[in-house]
Write a protein that holds these residues in place. Sequence first.
Motif, PDB file in Angstrom:
ATOM      1  N   GLN A 248       1.380   4.831   0.657  1.00 54.33           N
ATOM      2  CA  GLN A 248       1.202   4.970   2.110  1.00 54.33           C
ATOM      3  C   GLN A 248       1.604   6.350   2.632  1.00 54.33           C
ATOM      4  O   GLN A 248       1.748   6.539   3.845  1.00 54.33           O
TER       5      GLN A 248
ATOM      6  N   GLU B 199       8.921  -9.185  10.731  1.00 49.95           N
ATOM      7  CA  GLU B 199       8.965  -7.797  11.200  1.00 49.95           C
ATOM      8  C   GLU B 199       8.475  -7.686  12.641  1.00 49.95           C
ATOM      9  O   GLU B 199       9.026  -6.907  13.437  1.00 49.95           O
TER      10      GLU B 199
ATOM     11  N   HIS C 134      12.740  -5.637   6.641  1.00 53.12           N
ATOM     12  CA  HIS C 134      12.704  -5.794   8.104  1.00 53.12           C
ATOM     13  C   HIS C 134      13.590  -6.934   8.595  1.00 53.12           C
ATOM     14  O   HIS C 134      14.628  -6.684   9.182  1.00 53.12           O
TER      15      HIS C 134
HETATM   16  N1  GUN Z   1       3.844  -6.266   6.258  1.00 51.11           N
HETATM   17  C1  GUN Z   1       2.877  -6.508   5.353  1.00 51.11           C
HETATM   18  N2  GUN Z   1       2.472  -5.377   4.766  1.00 51.11           N
HETATM   19  C2  GUN Z   1       3.174  -4.387   5.316  1.00 51.11           C
HETATM   20  C3  GUN Z   1       3.207  -2.969   5.103  1.00 51.11           C
HETATM   21  O1  GUN Z   1       2.484  -2.389   4.301  1.00 51.11           O
HETATM   22  N3  GUN Z   1       4.090  -2.274   5.866  1.00 51.11           N
HETATM   23  C4  GUN Z   1       4.913  -2.882   6.758  1.00 51.11           C
HETATM   24  N4  GUN Z   1       5.764  -2.149   7.455  1.00 51.11           N
HETATM   25  N5  GUN Z   1       4.900  -4.196   6.966  1.00 51.11           N
HETATM   26  C5  GUN Z   1       4.038  -4.943   6.252  1.00 51.11           C
END
Ligand code: GUN
Length: 433
Positions: free
Chosen positions: A80, A233, A269
């Motif tokens: 990423q 998250e 998270h």
């Molecule tokens: N939740 C599922 N995939 C991802 C990801 O690639 N990054 C983040 N921050 N949360 C996710």
Amino acid sequence: MAICTTAIRANFLHCLSNPDTQGSEALEYIENGILLIENGKIVACGPADSITVSNNATVVDLGNKLVMPGFVDTHIHYPQVDVMASYGTQLLDWLERYTFPEESRYADKDIAEKTAAFFLDELLKNGTTTALVFGTVHPESVDAFFTEAAARKLRMICGKVMMDRNAPDNLLDTPESSGRDTQRLIDDWHGKDRLGYAVTPRFAPTSTPEQLQVAQQLLNDNPTVHLHTHMAENASECDWVRELFPDVQDYLAVYEKFDLVRKRSVFAHSIHLSDNAWKRLAKAEAAVSHCPCSNLFIGSGLFDLRSAQKHAVKLGLGTDVGGGDSFSLLRASNEAYKIQQLQKHTLTPEHAFYLMTLGGAQALDLDSHIGNFEPGKEADFIVIDEHATPLLSRRASAQSHWRDRLFTLLMLGDDRSIEQTWIMGERHIPSGE
Ligand code: GUN
Ligand code: ZN
């Protein structure tokens, strides 16, 4: 085998234990000290006049510089790099618009190798010597990552994403193929050199119950590997999990149902959790990765550090590149501090430093290898330049106590503050120098 001895002369700061329970006694500051290293491992660390250095040792005198253990990033995605700083979305749209299209490029081994090399050099430049890392769904992405990590002699954990629904077709595996590919990667890489494997279902919405069951079987068959995933998250993500798993009490219970909540499980998270979920995480000895830069950048929410501390859940810091906008755990500690400020809670400099070093190592169950300068551990460390910029220099010069200087570094520092990175007792020379 010839013994290779190195003595580093500098000032040293490291954690002996958790400042939440031991207060500032948890940290040891050694002014004018020596770190003695033999064949890549620490033999002793203490005041210079207490350590005997043999005649054949190589002495590296760093003068008044500050030396710390290498930082531990407990959650990051190497594929990423090129979605960092993507504009205008929150988690679910961010995945669809930027991240999934980018990850589909990692079917190409050449792209994977080149990005892995760039990513690892960036980590080292930022003082991060160990990380828990997502690959993509393509097993070759993990081969590329481990190949580059081994070439740099790094202690790294990585895994192939398991994802069999709710993503573009070219990024989907199946329960069977994900089980087969993961086991092949474990056989090839887990425990080789300083590398470890993490079974990596992306998050509950992108795995069917059948695939989560395969993840469980992989953990049962390979009891020393990690489990690495995302949890709670973003509010829309939590609503979606409730729809997809209507019979389950809460988000954590989805993972509990498949017995994925264990020692060596790391949940990135974990923002939107009940008190009861925190309690269950603690009981299971599972760990959480707090990713403040990402939580702010993609607008996910404010991490509940108070509850993590109340229940003594194992906790580390993560950058979550590319949801996060920086490779630097110094930047992460700055944002973590501010996230607590907004909730009328204080992250102390001792605690932030602990999370970046020994706490992160404990969260990854790697504290018998890394995290501080105890004898027997691997000599991964960084040399801090407290005068890296005129502002840092001005603020550092005004402070005499290490605690104040540490706070200045945590709030104002970044990659410019990391003067040198050492791996297994050898200085890492960045490519191009
Ligand atoms: N939740 C599922 N995939 C991802 C990801 O690639 N990054 C983040 N921050 N949360 C996710
Ligand atoms: Zn992530």
